[in-house]
Design a protein around this motif. Sequence first.
Motif, short mmCIF file in Angstrom:
data_model
loop_
_atom_site.label_atom_id
_atom_site.label_comp_id
_atom_site.label_asym_id
_atom_site.label_seq_id
_atom_site.Cartn_x
_atom_site.Cartn_y
_atom_site.Cartn_z
N ALA A 46 -10.57 -12.06 -15.40
CA ALA A 46 -9.81 -13.26 -15.04
C ALA A 46 -9.87 -13.50 -13.53
O ALA A 46 -10.06 -14.64 -13.07
N VAL A 47 -9.73 -12.43 -12.75
CA VAL A 47 -9.82 -12.54 -11.29
C VAL A 47 -11.23 -12.98 -10.89
O VAL A 47 -11.41 -13.84 -10.02
N PHE A 48 -12.23 -12.39 -11.53
CA PHE A 48 -13.63 -12.74 -11.28
C PHE A 48 -13.89 -14.21 -11.60
O PHE A 48 -14.51 -14.94 -10.83
N HIS A 49 -13.38 -14.63 -12.75
CA HIS A 49 -13.55 -16.02 -13.19
C HIS A 49 -12.87 -16.98 -12.24
O HIS A 49 -13.41 -18.05 -11.92
N MET A 50 -11.67 -16.63 -11.77
CA MET A 50 -10.94 -17.47 -10.82
C MET A 50 -11.74 -17.64 -9.52
O MET A 50 -11.78 -18.73 -8.94
N SER A 51 -12.37 -16.57 -9.07
CA SER A 51 -13.15 -16.63 -7.84
C SER A 51 -14.29 -17.63 -7.96
O SER A 51 -14.56 -18.41 -7.03
N GLY A 52 -14.97 -17.63 -9.10
CA GLY A 52 -16.04 -18.60 -9.32
C GLY A 52 -15.53 -20.02 -9.35
O GLY A 52 -16.18 -20.94 -8.83
N ASN A 53 -14.35 -20.23 -9.93
CA ASN A 53 -13.76 -21.57 -9.98
C ASN A 53 -13.39 -22.07 -8.59
O ASN A 53 -13.54 -23.27 -8.29
N ILE A 54 -12.91 -21.19 -7.74
CA ILE A 54 -12.58 -21.58 -6.37
C ILE A 54 -13.83 -22.09 -5.66
O ILE A 54 -13.79 -23.10 -4.95
N GLY A 55 -14.95 -21.41 -5.88
CA GLY A 55 -16.20 -21.85 -5.28
C GLY A 55 -16.63 -23.22 -5.77
O GLY A 55 -17.03 -24.09 -4.98
N ARG A 56 -16.55 -23.45 -7.09
CA ARG A 56 -16.96 -24.75 -7.64
C ARG A 56 -16.05 -25.88 -7.16
O ARG A 56 -16.52 -26.99 -6.89
N ILE A 57 -14.76 -25.61 -7.06
CA ILE A 57 -13.84 -26.65 -6.58
C ILE A 57 -14.14 -26.97 -5.12
O ILE A 57 -14.06 -28.13 -4.70
N THR A 58 -14.49 -25.98 -4.34
CA THR A 58 -14.83 -26.20 -2.92
C THR A 58 -16.02 -27.13 -2.79
O THR A 58 -16.04 -28.03 -1.94
N PHE A 59 -17.03 -26.94 -3.65
CA PHE A 59 -18.25 -27.74 -3.57
C PHE A 59 -18.08 -29.14 -4.16
O PHE A 59 -18.77 -30.07 -3.76
N PHE A 60 -17.19 -29.29 -5.15
CA PHE A 60 -17.06 -30.58 -5.84
C PHE A 60 -15.64 -31.13 -5.77
O PHE A 60 -15.16 -31.77 -6.69
N ARG A 61 -14.96 -30.90 -4.66
CA ARG A 61 -13.53 -31.22 -4.56
C ARG A 61 -13.23 -32.71 -4.58
O ARG A 61 -12.08 -33.10 -4.76
N HIS A 62 -14.23 -33.59 -4.43
CA HIS A 62 -13.96 -35.03 -4.40
C HIS A 62 -14.19 -35.69 -5.77
O HIS A 62 -14.16 -36.91 -5.88
N GLY A 63 -14.42 -34.90 -6.82
CA GLY A 63 -14.81 -35.49 -8.10
C GLY A 63 -13.82 -35.36 -9.22
O GLY A 63 -14.21 -35.50 -10.38
#
Length: 243
Positions: A46-63
Motif C-alpha cells: 500500500a505504501v509502495f502503491h501510494m508512492s507511485g500515485n504521488i508521482g503520477r499526480i505530480t506529472f498530471f496534476r492539471h487533468g
Amino acid sequence: MEEILFWLAAFFAEVIGTMAGFGSSTIFLPIALFFLDFRTALTLVAVFHMSGNIGRITFFRHGFNKRLLLIFGLPSVILTLLGALLVTYVPSDILKLVLGVFLIVFSVASLYKPEISFSPSKKNSFIGGSLSGFFAGLIGTGGALRGAFLTSFNLEKSVYVATAAAISLAVDVTRIPVYFGSGFLQPQFYYYIPILFLLAISGSFTGKKIVNRISQPTFRKVVLVAITLVSLKFVYDGITFLI
C-alpha cells in the motif's frame, strides 16, 4: 539475499505495472506474499502503491475530472475504510483465497475481453467506486475494477491518469493509517518505506521509457497469464485452510 530479491521484485513490479497498464499492487502483492505474511505485505505494498500515485499526480496534476473525483472517489474512500477494518477479523489464508479469486477473474476477463467496460452512469460510478474501494482496503488491489469503470467515460489520457491516481491516492491515504493502527507493520520493517518510495518512482520512470519498445497487447497477455498462475497457488492455500 531475500531482501535483495524483494527490492528487485518491487522495482520490476512497478516497471511491469506501468508498461502493462494496471497498478503495481496487482503485480507486487502476489510476489510480496512469497516473502512476507499477508498483513505485512498488504501494508508495505500500500505504501509502495501510494508512492507511485504521488508521482503520477505530480506529472498530471492539471487533468483532474472533479465530478468523477466526487461521485467515484467518495464511495471508494468510505468502502476502503470498511474493507481495511475487516482485515483484522478475517484469517490471512481466507484473504489470500479472496485475492487469488479476484486476480484470476480479472486476468481471465482481461485476456478474453480486454475492452471490458461499463456504461458511464452515476449509478455505475457509485458501484465501481464502492467495489474497487472495498477490495482495495480488504485485499490490497482494486485498481482493475477502478480502471474498468473509469475507462467507460472516454477521458483524455492525461485526465484519466490524473483522476485515477487521485482516487487511488485517496484510497491509499485512507487504508494505510488503519493498517498501521492495527499493528500490521512491525517496527523492524519501517526502513522499507523510504526504499520502496524510491523504487516506485524509479520503476515508474523506467517503465515509461521502455513501454514503446515492446508490443503492448502481447506483453499484457504474458503478465496476465503469470498473475493467473500465481493466483492459483493462493486459491489452493485458501482452500487447503478451509478443508
